[in-house]
Design a protein around this motif. Structure first.
Motif, mmCIF file in Angstrom:
data_model
loop_
_atom_site.group_PDB
_atom_site.id
_atom_site.type_symbol
_atom_site.label_atom_id
_atom_site.label_comp_id
_atom_site.label_asym_id
_atom_site.label_seq_id
_atom_site.Cartn_x
_atom_site.Cartn_y
_atom_site.Cartn_z
ATOM 1 N N PHE A 185 0.810 -1.214 0.000
ATOM 2 C CA PHE A 185 0.000 0.000 0.000
ATOM 3 C C PHE A 185 0.848 1.271 0.000
ATOM 4 N N GLY A 186 2.164 1.119 0.000
ATOM 5 C CA GLY A 186 3.039 2.286 -0.081
ATOM 6 C C GLY A 186 3.225 3.038 1.215
ATOM 7 N N VAL A 187 2.909 2.396 2.340
ATOM 8 C CA VAL A 187 3.080 3.017 3.655
ATOM 9 C C VAL A 187 4.533 2.861 4.116
ATOM 10 N N LEU A 188 5.121 1.720 3.799
ATOM 11 C CA LEU A 188 6.527 1.446 4.106
ATOM 12 C C LEU A 188 7.259 1.116 2.819
ATOM 13 N N ARG A 189 8.572 1.290 2.824
ATOM 14 C CA ARG A 189 9.400 0.801 1.722
ATOM 15 C C ARG A 189 10.505 -0.062 2.316
ATOM 16 N N LYS A 190 10.885 -1.080 1.551
ATOM 17 C CA LYS A 190 11.932 -2.009 1.978
ATOM 18 C C LYS A 190 13.270 -1.527 1.424
ATOM 19 N N ILE A 191 14.261 -1.456 2.301
ATOM 20 C CA ILE A 191 15.598 -1.057 1.876
ATOM 21 C C ILE A 191 16.566 -2.122 2.398
ATOM 22 N N PRO A 192 17.353 -2.749 1.502
ATOM 23 C CA PRO A 192 18.292 -3.768 1.972
ATOM 24 C C PRO A 192 19.400 -3.143 2.822
ATOM 25 N N TYR A 193 19.741 -3.821 3.910
ATOM 26 C CA TYR A 193 20.860 -3.365 4.731
ATOM 27 C C TYR A 193 21.926 -4.447 4.868
ATOM 28 N N LYS A 244 3.653 8.682 2.573
ATOM 29 C CA LYS A 244 2.300 8.182 2.824
ATOM 30 C C LYS A 244 2.211 7.624 4.250
ATOM 31 N N GLY A 245 3.239 6.927 4.686
ATOM 32 C CA GLY A 245 3.286 6.406 6.049
ATOM 33 C C GLY A 245 3.421 7.507 7.078
ATOM 34 N N LEU A 246 4.306 8.475 6.822
ATOM 35 C CA LEU A 246 4.478 9.597 7.747
ATOM 36 C C LEU A 246 3.183 10.382 7.903
ATOM 37 N N ASP A 247 2.377 10.414 6.850
ATOM 38 C CA ASP A 247 1.095 11.121 6.914
ATOM 39 C C ASP A 247 0.093 10.438 7.840
ATOM 40 N N LEU A 248 0.398 9.228 8.297
ATOM 41 C CA LEU A 248 -0.454 8.543 9.278
ATOM 42 C C LEU A 248 -0.176 9.010 10.710
ATOM 43 N N TYR A 249 0.850 9.821 10.904
ATOM 44 C CA TYR A 249 1.216 10.262 12.246
ATOM 45 C C TYR A 249 0.055 10.891 13.020
ATOM 46 N N PRO A 250 -0.711 11.801 12.428
ATOM 47 C CA PRO A 250 -1.837 12.366 13.193
ATOM 48 C C PRO A 250 -2.856 11.313 13.628
ATOM 49 N N ILE A 251 -3.049 10.285 12.820
ATOM 50 C CA ILE A 251 -3.987 9.216 13.175
ATOM 51 C C ILE A 251 -3.451 8.450 14.378
#
Length: 167
Positions: A63-71, A85-92
């Motif tokens: 859903f584009g809330v998180l992205r996967k980054i290899p470490y 999109k995920g950061l925009d969930l902060y107020p919720i």
């Protein structure tokens, strides 16, 4: 409404519930805002099974809330980072935390306090009107059908104060 088709409903709340409407997704988001990023750290913090955690992380990525980054390459491991999109969930998330701080604390008090970096004060989140800056409450808001609304049911029409068009 069918639970597995909520993301297709002409309702912003239903579409949002399709993404974050289960307890594990909300708790994973809490951890993300607390700067947890790695699978094993999510699992250790939440006590969730690997299968369930993998499923919820996959959904939040889809859903584009998180992205996967290899470490790490061998074995391949990922960090899960909040997108805009995920950061925009902060107020919720903060609204849910605030409700819990008001209605669900025990005699020990709030489990976490939030400090505004800019002014240094501890704070409670407040929802305000984007136009005038005044605080909002359920009783102080009127709801009107928007351009993406479906033909309302008689119940919704009555609640919104509109008329249902005959089919």
């Amino acid at each position: 409404m069918k639970w597995d088709a909520l993301e297709e409903e002409p309702c912003s709340l239903a579409r949002t519930v399709a993404v974050i409407g289960d307890r594990w997704s909300l708790l994973i988001l809490r951890e993300c805002f607390l700067r947890i990023r790695r699978f094993d750290d999510f699992q250790a913090s939440l006590g969730i099974t690997r299968h369930l955690l993998a499923d919820r992380l996959k959904k939040l990525v889809r859903f584009g809330v998180l992205r996967k980054i290899p470490y790490q390459e061998a074995p391949k491991r990922y960090e899960y980072i909040l997108t805009q999109k995920g950061l925009d969930l902060y107020p919720i998330i903060m609204s849910i935390v605030h409700w819990g701080n008001i209605h669900m604390v025990d005699s020990r008090g709030r489990p976490m306090l939030h400090q505004h970096k800019a002014c240094g004060h501890m704070f409670d989140p407040v929802m305000v009107c984007s136009e005038c800056g005044e605080p909002l409450s359920a009783k102080g808001v009127h709801v009107h059908p928007g351009p993406g609304a479906r033909r309302s049911s008689p119940v919704h029409a009555k609640a919104l104060g509109t008329k249902v068009k005959a089919g």
